[in-house]
Enzyme design. Structure first.
Site, PDB file in Angstrom:
ATOM      1  N   ASP A 110       0.803  -1.236   0.000  1.00 25.19           N
ATOM      2  CA  ASP A 110       0.000   0.000   0.000  1.00 25.19           C
ATOM      3  C   ASP A 110       0.829   1.276   0.000  1.00 25.19           C
ATOM      4  OD1 ASP A 110      -2.168  -1.614   0.175  1.00 25.19           O
ATOM      5  OD2 ASP A 110      -2.532  -1.292   2.313  1.00 25.19           O
ATOM      6  N   LYS A 162       2.944   3.331  19.716  1.00 22.55           N
ATOM      7  CA  LYS A 162       2.174   4.518  20.116  1.00 22.55           C
ATOM      8  C   LYS A 162       2.748   5.215  21.355  1.00 22.55           C
ATOM      9  CE  LYS A 162      -2.134   3.331  17.905  1.00 22.55           C
ATOM     10  NZ  LYS A 162      -2.007   1.946  17.442  1.00 22.55           N
ATOM     11  N   ASP A 218       1.092   5.726   3.103  1.00 24.75           N
ATOM     12  CA  ASP A 218       0.351   4.470   3.030  1.00 24.75           C
ATOM     13  C   ASP A 218      -1.007   4.824   2.423  1.00 24.75           C
ATOM     14  OD1 ASP A 218      -1.463   2.414   3.543  1.00 24.75           O
ATOM     15  OD2 ASP A 218      -0.428   1.782   5.355  1.00 24.75           O
TER      16      ASP A 218
END
Lengths: 360, 483
Positions: A110, A162, A218
């Site tokens: 992607d 994260k 992406d």
């Protein structure tokens, strides 16, 4: 050189486009997404490319036979009987990847960027360890998993998922070059390369990061697809400005297939891609959109941030905005307002969609 | 009023107070507070609050009196403006002021002698010009009489009784200016005359749905004689589906009743409190019709022709459509036609001869384009009123909207409202008169109104919004009032 592309599943994030067309074949910048990668790999000297897929798409297989011929490359389709994650497909295709001791490329399908395959090979050979991953800088690292590495030599220390506190603004760009020995670390079962392979390689001091220059995106979902298109067209402006269109009513970076027709008094751009056989009638205004093959945009319509699927028909005085996506062969009647509508293939839309909504 | 109020963020109670203030800044408080279209209850304080219409600032009453051979007729009209400048009775529907349609209907009654407009409104150029032009066109005397204060729906008639009775008319019509329709005045007159001297007043009535009748004056009648037996203004429970159209025919005997009520009001309301509403106020519906009902002096004449109130911009769009349809029979010359070098027209469209409409524009159905308006290349207009001097730039799209005087709509901009049309599946349904806000404080979707001199930029969308005059917008707006 060899490469493995993680094509994966149905591309649900890019629906409704992927209901009609396998995701790798959806045109990005008037070229199937996968072809951007295949061409860059061939250019970097790849001779064998393995496509790791988890469902059969005959349309794609046929298309790949043509590409094999055109690019002079061997394309192997490696079909998973069950989805194997991001690492399992390497184990499945190991016979193709271990024919020699040369390192091989692995990439997510992607992503769109200026593929730095040649530099990757150099970098990998220079440090001489098991693997290299390409990293890219992002504005908001707390949304991603970040890579912490030695700025001097690129050796990866750890991955942080994260991060709440700033530790790094570099994320995994989904492109790797790996030595065949890495395959020993991967079992033939659903495995995540990011979580179950790379952290151990990093612990062993066998994984290095190379920073990507230039744009990266992406493009697996519509919003990012459009952002990626803007970045791609900007990069075309620098590298091959001749490919971009100019003329009456064209503003900024606009890519137009030669077979498309554009009427008078239109304003097209900035950041628009118009596919083959598309017809834009007089007085339309299109900004930040991709219009796929065979679509027709009728007079006086206004489109911003939309993806218009193949053979769609957008009526007169239609206003479409806010990442509206029309699947194949959708008709939008005259004078409607579509705000963030996702319309499934072959629908005819007769009422406005004033708030974001999926139309089955 | 200049600052931007976040209407959504304030409680209904505060909002009601604020909006009443807006109205105070206009003129007539008394009438506002007396106005009985106060229906919605405030959920916080459980009190009734005023239904609010925007833009509303200047209260305006207009009374039209029509004399007729030795009989007289009179039209009484009441209005809150759609604009802050032009009196609402002069707001053009189907290309002509609302009261033009009233006066035109009056002019068709044989022997009509005079039209008197009565209102609580400072006369201005627009009104003077209008009066001159209708006088010339219909060869009928038209006068405007200004009330010294808002006198209620019948106070003005009583106050100007000498003017109305000058020339000893036998009967006179009274018409409210906030209604529109295909008025059957001749038929009403025959009916009234046939009832003989016993009838002091004939009320024009029409059918409404059971539910909607509660928003109007309701009439219970003797089905054979059409005598009104019972009258209630905006009842809380169902009385009858026959409603008052705001069009009346009076015999001069009515002044005896008016005098009696006037004197009674003076005595009852006697007080030194200067803040209380004027003692001279007479409410035609409550003070006159209620006691007259059942006395053999009040009758109803039924009409099933087109009729509607014009209290909201949504109703103006609805009325525009019906008046244009009436032109097909009465004035086909007023409707635009298709032809080479002319803009494309779909259905009924009025284009003022001085308007400049590009031949590639597409208009209709049910569109009125005002004087000196400019409609650019490839523009699209449907179910809308474009007022004098407004400009719609190239490729713009205007649907279910009112575009104010001298407003500008940018290229590729979309201006769209939501119709409040009557439910076509319900016989006798009227325009839905929704309150401006829903119970949770959101704006009810309705016709989009772009105020006069507003600048709407290119390529934006204005959806279900009301933009007050003189604003320069900078982006898209949805479901908002922009002060």
């Amino acid at each position: 050189m060899k490469a493995l592309i993680l094509v994966g599943g149905y591309g649900t994030r890019l629906r409704p486009l992927t209901l009609s067309c396998a995701k790798p074949l959806v045109e990005f910048g008037n070229k199937p997404m996968l072809l951007h990668q295949l061409e860059a790999l061939v250019e970097a000297g790849a001779k064998t490319i393995v496509l790791a897929v988890s469902y059969r798409a005959e349309q794609m297989e046929q298309e790949m036979r043509k590409v094999e011929e055109k690019l002079g490359v061997k394309i192997i389709i490696s079909l998973e009987s069950e989805p194997l994650g991001t690492a399992g497909p390497l184990a499945l295709a190991s016979e193709h990847l271990t024919q020699d001791s040369e390192p091989f490329f692995v990439l997510n399908s992607d992503i769109i960027c200026d593929f730095p395959f040649k530099q990757m090979v150099q970098f990998h050979k220079h440090h001489g360890k098991e693997g290299t991953i390409v990293v890219t800088k992002v504005d908001e690292p707390s949304k991603y998993g970040v890579v912490v590495y030695d700025a001097e030599n690129g050796r990866i220390q750890r991955f942080v998922e994260k991060p709440q506190e700033y530790v790094s603004n570099k994320i995994n760009a989904g492109m790797y070059i790996l030595s065949p020995s890495v395959l020993k670390r991967i079992p033939l079962k659903p495995t995540s390369i990011e979580k179950e392979v790379f952290p151990f390689m990093a612990q062993d001091g066998d994984l290095y990061a190379m920073e990507l220059q230039g744009f990266w995106m992406d493009v697996g979902q519509p919003k990012d697809f459009l952002t990626g298109m803007c970045l791609y067209l900007t990069s075309l402006r620098e590298k091959s400005p001749d490919m971009l269109h100019s003329g009456e009513g064209i503003v900024g970076n606009v890519l137009v297939d030669p077979s498309a027709k554009i009427g008078h008094n239109c304003r097209i751009g900035p950041n628009v891609t118009i596919g083959p056989d598309v017809v834009i009638e007089d007085g339309a205004c299109i900004k930040r959109c991709t219009i796929l093959k065979g679509a027709r945009i009728r007079s006086h319509s206004w489109l911003e941030s939309c993806i218009i699927g193949w053979k769609c028909h957008v009526g007169r005085w239609v206003r479409m905005e806010n990442v509206s996506v029309l699947g194949e062969d959708v008709t939008v009647k005259d004078e409607l307002y579509i705000n963030g509508g996702r319309i499934l293939p072959h629908k005819s839309i007769g009422d406005s969609i004033p708030e974001p909504q999926i139309v089955m | 009023m200049e600052s931007v109020w976040k209407i959504e963020n304030i409680t209904p109670r505060v909002r009601a107070e604020y909006l009443v203030q807006v109205d105070l800044s206009g003129i007539a408080v008394e009438q506002w507070c007396d106005d009985s279209d106060i229906k919605s209850a405030c959920p916080d304080c459980k009190q009734r609050i005023h239904r609010v219409r925007f833009p509303a600032a200047t209260f305006y009453i207009l009374l039209v009196t029509v004399a007729f051979i030795e009989k007289a007729e009179k039209v009484w009209t009441r209005f809150r403006p759609l604009s802050l400048e032009l009196p609402k009775p002069l707001f053009p529907v189907a290309g002509l002021p609302i009261i033009y349609h009233h006066i035109e209907a009056c002019s068709k009654v044989p022997g009509m002698r005079e039209v008197i407009l009565i209102g609580f409104y400072q006369p201005n150029d627009a009104l003077t010009k209008f009066i001159n032009s209708v006088q010339n066109e219909f060869k009928i005397q038209v006068r405007y009489l200004q009330e010294y204060t808002a006198l209620g729906t019948a106070g003005g008639i009583y106050h100007f009784r000498d003017q109305i009775l000058a020339g000893n008319p036998d009967v006179f019509f009274v018409m409210n200016s906030d209604v529109c329709g295909d008025f059957p005045l001749k038929e009403m007159l025959s009916f009234h005359v046939q009832k003989g001297g016993g009838s002091h007043c004939t009320v024009l009535g029409t059918e409404a749905t059971r539910q909607q009748s509660l928003n109007y004056g309701c009439i219970a009648e003797n089905k054979d004689t059409h005598e009104i037996l019972h009258y209630v203004e905006k009842p809380e429970t169902y009385i009858s589906s026959t409603i008052n159209c705001g069009v009346y025919l009076f015999s001069p005997e009515i002044f005896k009743t008016l005098e009696r009520i006037f004197k009674k009001n003076l005595e009852e309301k006697y007080s030194l409190d200067t803040t209380s509403p004027s003692k001279e106020i007479i409410r035609l519906e409550q003070d006159i019709f209620v006691p007259l009902a059942g006395s053999g002096k009040l009758f109803v004449f039924h009409s099933n022709r087109f009729w509607s109130q014009i209290k909201s911009s949504g109703a103006a769009i609805y009325a525009n459509r019906h008046y244009l349809a009436i032109y097909r029979d009465t004035h086909p010359d007023r409707l635009a036609k298709n032809g080479e070098g002319l803009p494309s027209v779909v259905g009924d469209v009025f284009i003022h001869p001085t308007a400049e409409v590009h031949p590639t524009a597409v208009l209709g159905p049910n569109v009125s384009i005002g004087k000196h308006a400019v409609v650019g290349e490839g523009a699209r207009v449907r179910e809308s009123i474009v007022l004098e001097g407004a400009t719609l730039q190239d490729h713009s799209c205007v649907l279910y909207s009112v575009i104010g005087w001298n407003a500008t709509i940018g290229a590729w901009t979309r201006v769209e409202g939501t119709p409040n049309d009557p439910n076509p599946n319900k016989p006798f349904a009227k325009v839905e008169v929704k309150s401006t806000f829903t119970n949770d404080g959101k704006l009810n979707p309705s016709i989009t109104v772009i105020g006069s001199n507003v600048q709407v930029p290119c390529e934006v969308v204005i959806l279900n919004s009301i933009v007050l005059p003189d604003k320069s917008l900078s982006g898209s707006y949805k479901n908002q009032i922009i002060l």
